[in-house]
Design an enzyme around this catalytic site. Structure first.
Site, mmCIF file in Angstrom:
data_model
loop_
_atom_site.group_PDB
_atom_site.id
_atom_site.type_symbol
_atom_site.label_atom_id
_atom_site.label_comp_id
_atom_site.label_asym_id
_atom_site.label_seq_id
_atom_site.Cartn_x
_atom_site.Cartn_y
_atom_site.Cartn_z
ATOM 1 N N THR A 37 94.465 -13.842 57.922
ATOM 2 C CA THR A 37 93.757 -12.573 58.161
ATOM 3 C C THR A 37 94.821 -11.467 58.206
ATOM 4 O OG1 THR A 37 93.719 -13.123 60.527
ATOM 5 C CG2 THR A 37 91.695 -13.493 59.269
ATOM 6 N N LYS A 58 96.915 -20.295 61.054
ATOM 7 C CA LYS A 58 96.853 -18.854 60.855
ATOM 8 C C LYS A 58 96.689 -18.212 62.218
ATOM 9 C CE LYS A 58 93.789 -16.372 61.070
ATOM 10 N NZ LYS A 58 93.185 -15.512 62.185
ATOM 11 N N THR A 60 93.355 -16.642 68.797
ATOM 12 C CA THR A 60 92.680 -16.426 67.515
ATOM 13 C C THR A 60 93.508 -17.102 66.484
ATOM 14 O OG1 THR A 60 91.662 -14.351 68.002
ATOM 15 C CG2 THR A 60 91.994 -14.768 65.757
ATOM 16 N N GLU A 111 101.398 -9.666 65.380
ATOM 17 C CA GLU A 111 101.146 -8.328 64.831
ATOM 18 C C GLU A 111 102.194 -7.342 65.334
ATOM 19 O OE1 GLU A 111 96.321 -8.712 64.222
ATOM 20 O OE2 GLU A 111 97.102 -7.874 66.086
ATOM 21 N N ASN A 138 95.858 -2.922 64.920
ATOM 22 C CA ASN A 138 94.576 -3.152 65.585
ATOM 23 C C ASN A 138 93.683 -1.923 65.569
ATOM 24 O OD1 ASN A 138 94.378 -5.992 66.872
ATOM 25 N ND2 ASN A 138 96.506 -5.384 67.120
ATOM 26 N N SER A 145 89.326 -1.192 58.885
ATOM 27 C CA SER A 145 89.341 -0.197 57.799
ATOM 28 C C SER A 145 89.438 -0.871 56.434
ATOM 29 C CB SER A 145 90.524 0.743 57.977
ATOM 30 O OG SER A 145 90.428 1.392 59.243
#
Length: 409
Positions: free
Chosen positions: A156, A182, A193, A280, A404, A409
């Site tokens: 993702t 992932k 997640t 991230e 985040n 978007s």
């Protein structure tokens, strides 16, 4: 960019006998990207799973639990990215079931023999029609060596595929282990997640698989945190195809059981740490080790308090040795009778605090030197016992907020 995460070594992504993987572009959320993966298991495979502790779990998690509870032999995994199918109520369950029914019909198996997995945006309807339309392409692509394509197909916000393998000799037979995962955000123990799939051709009794999967999760994926958020979709699946030809492993306490668990745990830890390295916006990989606890549980409390703290994580991003933040996290971790005069704190080889206060020989430039590194170990001594625990985390950067803020978007 990931923190010191090497690209997958194709020579160590071993094909697993009795298993084929197919990947396709189904347009689940975006056109032109791999987003649909099928894993096909021949008869005789042993399968178990560990899933999120989040009570608001996704439709595929609910279905996986139900299908495994039937006791039927699992024959296929169906994985999509781009849509989490979480927060979708009865409609989400119905859509997930439709995709499983479609695959079951194509494979001439029972729908309960399929485990579905989804990852992506929460609270949007699963585009089951696109997934069903993509099944033929995924099945046509199925082959034993498709691990890297599968690692790419489950991403993702990941910036790099995560895949590792290992081999071990059991009963004179070489056993192969390969896994993919992932995850980059909404990552916290119990679980995160993340999706993880680890397969081996080892011969393992089905009755042992639940214990094996739990111990692998506890030693790896339940030891990582990026941002402290426990997701709705976390799943770790462990597969043994029983094709290696050695005497089946009946216990993890015997020589073969210990050897197999050690090798599989190496793969699981590499996959879990890869998630943190690709966190991230991460710029630093941080090991938090807590020693000297009375119990492992209180060591974990302290380690997680440090690893989850936004103040600690932003200090690491800035290479700012504002290390009182670490001591504060130790203090609020939840050990009611903690004696602060017994606390020792180290950054790598730098002794920062002793007996609960600043070490007289500590110099801030030494702390800053360590904090500028891309890999850092925080070690805390509690001075209460002999227990020890380790977790892995990363820093918080401006990029984490950007990713985040713009996720949908």
């Amino acid at each position: 960019m990931p923190v010191n995460l090497p690209p997958p070594d194709l020579e160590k992504l071993f094909p697993i006998a009795g298993m084929r993987i197919g990947v396709a572009e189904a347009g689940v959320r975006k056109v032109g990207r791999k987003d649909l993966t099928v894993v096909l298991l021949e008869e005789g495979a042993s399968v178990s799973g560990v899933f999120t502790s989040n009570r608001f779990c996704a439709a595929p998690v609910q279905m996986c639990r139900d299908h495994l509870a039937t006791g039927q032999a699992m024959r296929a995994l169906l994985i999509n990215t781009g849509n989490a199918n979480a927060g979708t109520g009865a409609d989400g369950l119905a859509r997930a079931r439709k995709t499983c029914v479609a695959l079951a019909q194509k494979l001439s198996i029972n729908v309960e023999q399929i485990l579905p997995f989804s990852t992506g945006v929460i609270m949007e309807p699963l585009p089951d029609d696109r997934i069903i339309a993509g099944l033929d392409a995924a099945l046509a692509d199925a082959k034993p060596g498709n691990w890297l394509r599968a690692a790419e197909g489950i991403m993702t916000t990941d910036t790099a595929p995560k895949a590792f393998g290992a081999q071990v000799v059991l009963g004179g037979k070489t056993v192969s282990i390969t896994g993919i995962s992932k995850g980059a955000g909404m990552i916290r123990p119990n679980m995160a997640t993340m999706l993880g799939f680890i397969a081996t051709d080892a011969c393992v009794n089905q009755n042992l698989m639940k214990q094996l999967s739990l111990e692998l999760a506890e030693g790896s994926f339940n030891r990582v945190t990026v941002d402290g958020d426990t997701s709705t979709n976390d799943s770790l699946v462990v597969i043994a195809t029983n094709r290696a030809g050695h005497t089946p492993v009946e216990s993890l306490d015997g020589p073969d059981g210990r050897a197999l668990k050690t090798a599989m745990l190496e793969v699981a830890r590499n996959l879990a740490q890869a998630i943190v390295r690709d966190g991230e916006g991460a710029t630093k990989f941080i090991t938090v080790q807590v020693d000297g606890g009375r119990t492992a549980e209180e060591c974990r409390k302290v380690a997680y308090a440090i690893a989850h703290s936004p103040l600690v994580k932003t200090a690491f991003y800035a290479s700012d040795p504002n290390l009182g933040r670490i001591l504060a996290a130790v203090g609020y971790a939840g050990i009611d009778d903690l004696d602060q005069t017994g606390i020792e704190l180290y950054l790598d080889d730098v002794h920062v605090a002793t007996r609960g206060g600043r070490n007289p020989t500590y110099r801030e430039e030494d702390g800053q030197r360590v904090m500028k590194q891309s890999e850092i170990t925080v070690r805390v001594g509690l001075g209460r016992g002999t227990a020890t625990e380790t977790v892995w985390t990363c820093d918080f950067s401006h990029e984490y907020v950007t990713i985040n803020a713009d996720y949908r978007s």
